[in-house]
Design a protein around this motif. Structure first.
Motif: not given
Lengths: 313, 265
Positions: A167-168, A170-173, A175-176, A178-179, A192, A197, B118, B124, B127, B129
């Motif tokens: 889940r971590t 595949h979370s908004p977090f 995504q960041v 990976k960026a 950011y 992060y 985003q 952000n 983790f 979600r």
């Protein structure tokens, strides 16, 4: 397709201890959690930590101390150990994330060696003998004396850890993260606060590495120096790379194969095990860099791509 | 700097969005940027030009705080931002692109833009979600991709795009932050003719309602769309003005061409 794979793996995991020695399976599961936690950092944040043994073994010592010396229940000891690993991760992380690449790895290694030294010298850790005879006790009313019961408890722990890490990622977090892995300065220029992060990723990874170490301590009834030794940090790098960096199942596959090999070869090959592991590592880095899972996925996609080539995805 | 740069609209002649005072940066004795006083009018497309090594990119890095200035200060909307961190600068509305293309190569084209959208979300660090919660941003991301004619490629990985499209994707990503001030570092570098025209039009079209400062070598682009030009040479401002006055300035000619003044010795 994906769900089918996970279901099959779940069933295998539930049935396997009736055919294979449960202690070996539990060891595999512990290392699978460890490698998954490590992969969150290396594969999804691009941070190569070379000090994860400190969290793995350190948490085992803390938990062991809570159970053996303070005679606290297992549940409390697990929570305490995980929290201590997270705290250690926060401390190491705050110092290490200021540096990048090889310097990051070196800072984590240096700090992990300090933990090793503490475990060697501190009066409560048992020095070179390690902390021995930690009773298994019970967990939520289940007696853990029986290997099979313990197996299912650890299997549940593994599923839980795997799901949270999944889940971590595949979370908004995630995504960041990976960026940041892909292009750090671009992530900064998009506003950011990259260090924050990275630090959170480091703490989560350390906490689960600790969780893995605690479970291993419960299986073998002791916490040893090998768990905090830098070899352990190296082993988890090998497992992750072998299985496939940045894949979901790679660390699980990698640790399963490496641990099974080690187990099979110790009797027949003795000290040669290290050499064989070294060869595997070299072959892996030279020939199939994406690891077993990574290469399989790539192969599958190539076969799929050939079938419907004209379409743009 | 005899000639003042005036915005096309000429609402206020002194409405500067970004100014620097005696901005300097030296690296171990080498002065890369020396006492630069930039004044950028709101709404302008402002070009920063100069020969190689003139300090253009260093200047950009100073403005976005990727480098700390040795001396001098930077004001954005009359606020001193000299001491702020790069991420803070970005959140204030100054967003930069990079000299080499700066996409996130192994994220999809859509995710590239979405990651910028985003950054304003509050979730952000969540983790726990699901990333499905980000789907609400997809529509906006597609609109931005439509703007740069990339929406048909939204599922592709950014690494698979040809160079010109990567630069377009970069602009879409930058636009997603709705920056007041866009800093573009050589947006047409390494592009073929058609791509240059395309990106030029794109810059012109996105400049409405915002200010653009760009480093650019392509004189066609500079003459075509910029309202004001600052020429840097050896870290200092050599000249400033519109294209007409710059192109006829003998000092600028000599800095670029290396005529008698520099060549004879």
């Amino acid at each position: 397709m994906r769900i089918a794979i996970y279901l099959i793996l779940l069933i295998i995991g539930a049935v396997l201890p009736h055919f294979v020695y449960p202690v070996l399976l539990m060891k595999i599961l512990c290392f699978a959690i460890f490698a998954c936690a490590f992969n969150l950092l290396l594969g999804f944040s691009g941070l190569l930590s070379f000090g994860h043994a400190a969290f793995f073994g350190g948490a085992a010592y803390v938990s062991g101390y809570l159970i053996k010396n303070l005679e606290l229940p297992t549940e409390v000891a697990i929570i305490g150990g995980v929290l201590s690993a997270a705290l250690m991760g926060w401390l190491v992380g705050i110092l290490a994330i200021r540096r990048q690449g090889i310097y990051f790895a070196m800072v984590t290694l240096a700090l992990a060696q300090m933990v090793y030294f503490i475990c060697l010298e501190a009066p409560i850790t048992g020095g070179e003998d390690g902390m021995q005879g930690i009773p298994r006790g019970s967990f939520l009313g289940l007696s853990l004396k029986d290997d099979l019961t313990l197996y299912y408890v650890i299997f549940t722990g593994f599923i839980l850890a795997f799901l949270i890490i999944y889940r971590t990622i595949h979370s908004p977090f995630g995504q960041v993260l990976k960026a940041i892995r892909e292009n750090e300065s671009r992530a900064i220029s998009l506003g950011y606060d990259v260090p924050k992060y990275k630090l959170l990723a480091f703490v989560i990874s350390a906490a689960f590495a600790g969780f893995a170490g605690i479970l291993k301590m419960l299986v073998f009834n002791f916490a040893t120096l090998t768990d905090v030794h830098w070899h352990m940090s190296g082993d988890v790098v090998l497992m992750t790379i072998f299985g496939g960096i940045g894949t979901i199942l790679g660390p699980v596959v990698g640790s399963s194969i490496i641990i099974t090999l080690e187990d099979q070869l110790t009797d027949s090959a003795g000290d040669m095990v290290t050499v064989i592991m070294g060869v595997i590592f070299v072959v892996c880095v030279l020939i199939f860099r994406k690891g077993i899972v990574g290469e399989s996925v790539a192969l599958y996609q190539r076969m799929l791509g050939r079938k419907n080539l004209p379409q743009v995805k | 700097m005899g000639i003042l740069c005036l915005g096309v609209t000429m609402i206020k002649t002194n409405d500067y969005i970004l100014t620097t005072q005696n901005l300097s940066k030296s690296f171990k004795g080498f002065v890369a940027v020396n006492n630069v006083n930039l004044k950028i009018l709101r709404g302008n497309i402002h070009a920063l030009i100069g020969p190689n090594g003139a300090g253009k990119t260093t200047c950009f890095n100073l403005l976005t705080k990727f480098l700390d200035p040795s001396e001098g200060s930077i004001y954005f909307n009359n606020t001193d931002i000299t001491k702020q961190k790069p991420a803070e600068i970005a959140r204030r509305g100054i967003v930069r692109s990079f000299q080499i293309s700066a996409v996130f190569p192994h994220l999809s084209v859509l995710e590239n833009v979405r990651i910028a959208l985003q950054s304003k979300q509050k979730t952000n660090f969540y983790f726990w979600r699901s990333e499905k919660t980000l789907k609400e941003l997809n529509q906006k991301a597609l609109e931005l991709l439509h703007l740069v004619e990339l929406e048909t490629y939204h599922n592709q990985l950014a690494i698979e795009l040809p160079y010109g499209r990567k630069r377009a994707l970069e602009i879409a990503t930058t636009l997603a932050l709705e920056p007041e001030l866009m800093l573009l570092d050589e947006p047409t570098q390494g592009m073929g003719h058609e791509d240059v025209d395309h990106v030029m039009k794109l810059i012109k079209s996105v400049s409405t309602g915002r200010t653009i400062l760009m480093v650019e070598h392509n004189m066609k682009v500079v003459s075509g769309i910029s309202d004001c030009i600052t020429v840097l040479s050896r870290g200092s401002v050599l000249a400033e003005g519109d294209y007409q006055s710059i192109s006829s300035n003998p000092e600028v000619m000599s800095a670029y061409m290396g005529t008698q003044a520099t060549e004879s010795k």
